[in-house]
Scaffold this motif. Structure first.
Motif, PDB file in Angstrom:
ATOM      1  N   THR A  62      -3.531   3.266   1.735  1.00 26.10           N
ATOM      2  CA  THR A  62      -4.792   3.934   1.627  1.00 26.10           C
ATOM      3  C   THR A  62      -5.903   4.144   2.955  1.00 26.10           C
ATOM      4  OG1 THR A  62      -5.775   3.249  -0.180  1.00 26.10           O
ATOM      5  CG2 THR A  62      -4.670   4.231  -1.213  1.00 26.10           C
ATOM      6  N   GLY A  63      -5.713   2.823   3.041  1.00 26.59           N
ATOM      7  CA  GLY A  63      -6.880   3.450   4.576  1.00 26.59           C
ATOM      8  C   GLY A  63      -8.192   3.125   4.049  1.00 26.59           C
ATOM      9  N   ALA A  64      -8.479   2.673   2.817  1.00 26.27           N
ATOM     10  CA  ALA A  64      -9.690   2.734   1.912  1.00 26.27           C
ATOM     11  C   ALA A  64     -10.298   1.555   3.070  1.00 26.27           C
ATOM     12  CB  ALA A  64      -9.973   1.996   0.898  1.00 26.27           C
ATOM     13  N   GLU A  65     -12.197   1.853   3.392  1.00 32.30           N
ATOM     14  CA  GLU A  65     -12.697   0.949   4.005  1.00 32.30           C
ATOM     15  C   GLU A  65     -14.165   0.905   3.615  1.00 32.30           C
ATOM     16  OE1 GLU A  65     -12.407  -0.508   6.620  1.00 32.30           O
ATOM     17  OE2 GLU A  65     -10.260   0.389   7.146  1.00 32.30           O
ATOM     18  N   PRO A  66     -14.816  -0.832   3.362  1.00 35.88           N
ATOM     19  CA  PRO A  66     -14.189  -2.280   3.930  1.00 35.88           C
ATOM     20  C   PRO A  66     -12.597  -2.335   3.008  1.00 35.88           C
ATOM     21  CG  PRO A  66     -15.779  -2.108   3.173  1.00 35.88           C
ATOM     22  CD  PRO A  66     -15.844  -0.721   2.830  1.00 35.88           C
ATOM     23  N   ALA A  67     -11.907  -2.914   3.301  1.00 35.41           N
ATOM     24  CA  ALA A  67     -10.979  -3.387   2.432  1.00 35.41           C
ATOM     25  C   ALA A  67     -11.882  -4.293   2.129  1.00 35.41           C
ATOM     26  CB  ALA A  67      -9.947  -3.947   3.244  1.00 35.41           C
ATOM     27  N   VAL A  68     -12.122  -4.611   0.928  1.00 38.03           N
ATOM     28  CA  VAL A  68     -13.150  -5.968   0.067  1.00 38.03           C
ATOM     29  C   VAL A  68     -12.123  -6.715  -0.416  1.00 38.03           C
ATOM     30  CG1 VAL A  68     -14.948  -4.155  -0.400  1.00 38.03           C
ATOM     31  CG2 VAL A  68     -13.295  -3.898  -2.051  1.00 38.03           C
ATOM     32  N   ALA A  69     -10.888  -6.535  -0.849  1.00 41.77           N
ATOM     33  CA  ALA A  69     -10.059  -7.612  -1.578  1.00 41.77           C
ATOM     34  C   ALA A  69      -8.858  -7.781  -0.123  1.00 41.77           C
ATOM     35  CB  ALA A  69      -9.123  -6.409  -2.579  1.00 41.77           C
ATOM     36  N   CYS A  70      -8.903  -8.290   0.774  1.00 46.99           N
ATOM     37  CA  CYS A  70      -8.171  -8.144   2.215  1.00 46.99           C
ATOM     38  C   CYS A  70      -8.954  -9.910   2.683  1.00 46.99           C
ATOM     39  CB  CYS A  70      -7.701  -7.437   2.210  1.00 46.99           C
ATOM     40  SG  CYS A  70      -7.040  -5.931   2.257  1.00 46.99           S
ATOM     41  N   PRO A  71      -9.594 -10.877   2.162  1.00 44.93           N
ATOM     42  CA  PRO A  71     -10.706 -11.402   2.693  1.00 44.93           C
ATOM     43  C   PRO A  71     -10.011 -12.184   4.026  1.00 44.93           C
ATOM     44  CG  PRO A  71     -10.207 -12.625   0.409  1.00 44.93           C
ATOM     45  CD  PRO A  71      -9.697 -11.056   0.884  1.00 44.93           C
ATOM     46  N   ALA A  72     -10.145 -12.501   5.363  1.00 46.15           N
ATOM     47  CA  ALA A  72      -9.600 -13.665   5.416  1.00 46.15           C
ATOM     48  C   ALA A  72      -9.704 -14.921   4.924  1.00 46.15           C
ATOM     49  CB  ALA A  72     -10.180 -13.139   7.210  1.00 46.15           C
ATOM     50  N   GLY A  73     -10.120 -15.314   4.933  1.00 47.60           N
ATOM     51  CA  GLY A  73     -10.978 -16.198   4.554  1.00 47.60           C
ATOM     52  C   GLY A  73      -9.773 -17.272   3.129  1.00 47.60           C
ATOM     53  N   THR A  74      -9.320 -15.957   2.493  1.00 44.30           N
ATOM     54  CA  THR A  74      -8.433 -17.041   1.370  1.00 44.30           C
ATOM     55  C   THR A  74      -7.500 -17.717   2.119  1.00 44.30           C
ATOM     56  OG1 THR A  74      -8.061 -14.130   0.451  1.00 44.30           O
ATOM     57  CG2 THR A  74      -6.354 -15.978   0.246  1.00 44.30           C
ATOM     58  N   THR A  75      -7.524 -18.905   0.813  1.00 42.51           N
ATOM     59  CA  THR A  75      -6.705 -19.924   1.563  1.00 42.51           C
ATOM     60  C   THR A  75      -5.513 -20.635   0.993  1.00 42.51           C
ATOM     61  OG1 THR A  75      -7.978 -21.731  -0.084  1.00 42.51           O
ATOM     62  CG2 THR A  75      -8.890 -20.970   1.614  1.00 42.51           C
ATOM     63  N   GLY A  76      -5.314 -20.119  -0.214  1.00 43.00           N
ATOM     64  CA  GLY A  76      -4.240 -20.203  -1.335  1.00 43.00           C
ATOM     65  C   GLY A  76      -3.987 -21.421  -1.550  1.00 43.00           C
ATOM     66  N   THR A  77      -4.945 -22.800  -0.887  1.00 43.13           N
ATOM     67  CA  THR A  77      -4.576 -24.257  -1.899  1.00 43.13           C
ATOM     68  C   THR A  77      -6.313 -24.684  -2.154  1.00 43.13           C
ATOM     69  OG1 THR A  77      -5.797 -25.082   0.695  1.00 43.13           O
ATOM     70  CG2 THR A  77      -3.724 -24.668   0.807  1.00 43.13           C
ATOM     71  N   SER A  78      -6.081 -25.711  -2.717  1.00 45.18           N
ATOM     72  CA  SER A  78      -6.828 -26.367  -3.571  1.00 45.18           C
ATOM     73  C   SER A  78      -8.141 -27.282  -2.509  1.00 45.18           C
ATOM     74  CB  SER A  78      -6.514 -27.043  -4.302  1.00 45.18           C
ATOM     75  OG  SER A  78      -6.635 -25.488  -5.387  1.00 45.18           O
ATOM     76  N   ALA A 129       1.164   5.292  -2.143  1.00 45.14           N
ATOM     77  CA  ALA A 129       0.220   5.319  -2.330  1.00 45.14           C
ATOM     78  C   ALA A 129      -0.863   5.855  -2.736  1.00 45.14           C
ATOM     79  CB  ALA A 129      -0.070   3.880  -1.478  1.00 45.14           C
ATOM     80  N   ALA A 130      -0.848   7.182  -1.841  1.00 39.40           N
ATOM     81  CA  ALA A 130      -1.895   8.607  -2.236  1.00 39.40           C
ATOM     82  C   ALA A 130      -1.699   9.044  -3.293  1.00 39.40           C
ATOM     83  CB  ALA A 130      -1.750   9.055  -0.959  1.00 39.40           C
ATOM     84  N   ARG A 131      -0.390   8.748  -4.165  1.00 44.57           N
ATOM     85  CA  ARG A 131      -0.373   9.408  -5.037  1.00 44.57           C
ATOM     86  C   ARG A 131      -0.181   8.214  -6.170  1.00 44.57           C
ATOM     87  NH1 ARG A 131       4.423  10.662  -1.916  1.00 44.57           N
ATOM     88  NH2 ARG A 131       5.697   9.826  -2.246  1.00 44.57           N
ATOM     89  N   PHE A 132       0.173   7.514  -6.192  1.00 46.75           N
ATOM     90  CA  PHE A 132      -0.118   6.607  -7.040  1.00 46.75           C
ATOM     91  C   PHE A 132      -1.171   6.007  -8.608  1.00 46.75           C
ATOM     92  CE2 PHE A 132       0.882   1.947  -8.335  1.00 46.75           C
ATOM     93  CZ  PHE A 132       1.783   2.069  -9.306  1.00 46.75           C
ATOM     94  N   ASP A 133      -0.818   6.258  -9.575  1.00 50.54           N
ATOM     95  CA  ASP A 133      -2.218   5.468 -10.000  1.00 50.54           C
ATOM     96  C   ASP A 133      -1.570   4.693 -11.014  1.00 50.54           C
ATOM     97  OD1 ASP A 133      -3.121   6.093 -12.659  1.00 50.54           O
ATOM     98  OD2 ASP A 133      -3.343   8.426 -12.546  1.00 50.54           O
ATOM     99  N   GLY A 134      -2.484   3.916 -10.895  1.00 50.44           N
ATOM    100  CA  GLY A 134      -2.774   2.424 -10.995  1.00 50.44           C
ATOM    101  C   GLY A 134      -2.126   2.414 -12.712  1.00 50.44           C
ATOM    102  N   ALA A 135      -3.451   2.946 -12.781  1.00 54.85           N
ATOM    103  CA  ALA A 135      -3.052   2.590 -14.650  1.00 54.85           C
ATOM    104  C   ALA A 135      -2.634   3.298 -14.823  1.00 54.85           C
ATOM    105  CB  ALA A 135      -5.127   3.464 -14.822  1.00 54.85           C
ATOM    106  N   ALA A 136      -1.681   4.649 -14.635  1.00 53.01           N
ATOM    107  CA  ALA A 136      -0.787   5.223 -15.442  1.00 53.01           C
ATOM    108  C   ALA A 136       0.400   4.475 -15.733  1.00 53.01           C
ATOM    109  CB  ALA A 136      -0.560   7.177 -14.818  1.00 53.01           C
TER     110      ALA A 136
END
Length: 337
Positions: free
Chosen positions: A127-143, A37-44
Motif C-alpha cells: 500500500t506504500g505505507a511509510e515508514p514500513a515499520v514491520a520490514c526491518p532490514a535486521g530481521t535475522t530469522g535464526t537463534s 491491498a488498498a481494497r483489502f480489509d484484514g479484519a473482515a
C-alpha cells in the motif's frame, strides 16, 4: 469466535483445511498487488469464508508429490487466481498463527510478535505505507544471537502451522520477484521496490522457518518425524515437494537475466542475496536442531547408500550455494555478508 476457514474439516489430516493461493496465480504486476491491498480489509477477511478451493487428493495422481505435501500440512489451493486470493490466504494464515500462539505460548519470548510482522510488512509495502515499520532490514530469522524459541507443547500443530506460515511468506517472495520481472522497461524505481519486497519476505520467511522449528528435538523424533514416514506418506517425504518453494526456485532462475541487467552489485540485488542467505541459514538451524548434522534427511535416506551417508546439513549447505548462485555473477567470489 472461530474464523470460517477453521471449521472446514480435512479428511486426510483431520485438521481444518487452510486455503492458500495457487502460487501460479500470484501477482506479476505491482499495480495489481497495490490495488488489491488498498481494497483489502484484514479484519473482515479473518471472518470471511475461503474462496472455492481444490483439496489435495494424495495418490490420485501418483506423480504429483505436491498434493501429498499440501495434504500433510492441511493446505488446499484456491481456484481464484488473483491477488485478492493471495491476500485472503495470508490473512487466514496469520490468524491461525495468532490463535496457535495464544493457546500454546509458542515462539520466541523475546519477540512474540515476530510471526505476524511478515504480514504487516507485506501490506505496508503493497500500500506504500511509510515508514514500513514491520520490514526491518535486521530481521535475522535464526537463534544465533542468543536464545531459542520456546518448545511448543503441541508439536504436530506447531509443525503444521509453522510451515503454513512459511508457505504464504514464500508466496510473498515469489510475488516480489514476479513484480520485479514485470516492471516496465526503464522503471528502475519500480523494479527496485519489487525486489525489496522480495527481500523483506525472505527475511520474514526465515523467521517463519525458525518458528516452525520451535519444538523439542525429543518431540520431533518421537512424534513428528514418524508421521513423515511410510505408511503415512511415500518414502522420501521432503520439502522438495513444496509447490510454493518449487515455484520460487523456478522464478529465481527466470529473473536471473533481469537481475544481471540491473546489476548483480546493485544494492537491491545485494540485499536480496543477503536475505536469501538468512532463509537458508534458518533452514540449516532447524536441520541442525533435529540432528541433521549427523543423520541424513528423509529424502537422502531413500536415495541409496551413497546419499544416505550425507547429513541433512551438508545437503542444505550445497543447496544454499546453488540458490545463491542464481542471484550472483558467474564465477567464484568471497561471501559478502
Amino acid at each position: 469466535m472461530a474464523a470460517p476457514h477453521e471449521t472446514r474439516n480435512c479428511p486426510v489430516c483431520r485438521e481444518p483445511w487452510l486455503v492458500l493461493a495457487d502460487p501460479t496465480g500470484l501477482p506479476d504486476r505491482w499495480a495489481e498487488l497495490a490495488a488489491a491491498a488498498a481494497r483489502f480489509d484484514g479484519a473482515a477477511a479473518v471472518r470471511r469464508p475461503p474462496d472455492p478451493a481444490a483439496a489435495p487428493r494424495p495418490g490420485e495422481h501418483p506423480e504429483n508429490e505436491q498434493d501429498e505435501h499440501d495434504a500433510f500440512f492441511g493446505v488446499a489451493r484456491s481456484t481464484d487466481l488473483s491477488a485478492a486470493a493471495f491476500l485472503l490466504g495470508g490473512a487466514h494464515t496469520h490468524h491461525l498463527v495468532a490463535v496457535h500462539q495464544e493457546r500454546s505460548g509458542c515462539g520466541d519470548p523475546r519477540d512474540p510478535g515476530a510471526p505476524a510482522a511478515g504480514w504487516q510488512c507485506l501490506v505496508e509495502r503493497a500500500t506504500g505505507a511509510e515508514p514500513a515499520v514491520a520490514c526491518p532490514a535486521g530481521t535475522t530469522g535464526t537463534s544465533e544471537d542468543g536464545g531459542d524459541p520456546v518448545d511448543c507443547p503441541r508439536p504436530h500443530e506447531h509443525w503444521r502451522v509453522g510451515h503454513q506460515l512459511f508457505f504464504v511468506l514464500i508466496q510473498g517472495v515469489v510475488t516480489g520477484l514476479r513484480c520485479f520481472a514485470g516492471a516496465a522497461a526503464g522503471d528502475t524505481a519500480g523494479a527496485v521496490r519489487a525486489l525489496r519486497l522480495a527481500s523483506d519476505m525472505c527475511r520474514h520467511s526465515a523467521v517463519a522457518m525458525t518458528f516452525a522449528g520451535g519444538l523439542s528435538p525429543a518431540d520431533y523424533e518421537r512424534e513428528v518425524r514418524p508421521s513423515m514416514l511410510p505408511p503415512a506418506v511415500r518414502p522420501g517425504f521432503s520439502g522438495f515437494q513444496t509447490r510454493d518453494h518449487a515455484l520460487l526456485v523456478r522464478t529465481l532462475r527466470a529473473v536471473r537475466p533481469a537481475l544481471g541487467a540491473l546489476g548483480f552489485d546493485h544494492p537491491a540485488v545485494v540485499e536480496l542475496d543477503g536475505a536469501l542467505q538468512q532463509v537458508y541459514a534458518a533452514h540449516r538451524w532447524v536441520c541442525s536442531r533435529f540432528d541433521g548434522a549427523r543423520i541424513p534427511s528423509l529424502l537422502m535416506e531413500v536415495g541409496g547408500p551413497q546419499s544416505a551417508q550425507r547429513s541433512g546439513v551438508a545437503v542444505v549447505d550445497e543447496l544454499t550455494e546453488r540458490r545463491l548462485a542464481l542471484v550472483r555473477a558467474a564465477g567464484p567470489r568471497p561471501d559478502r555478508h
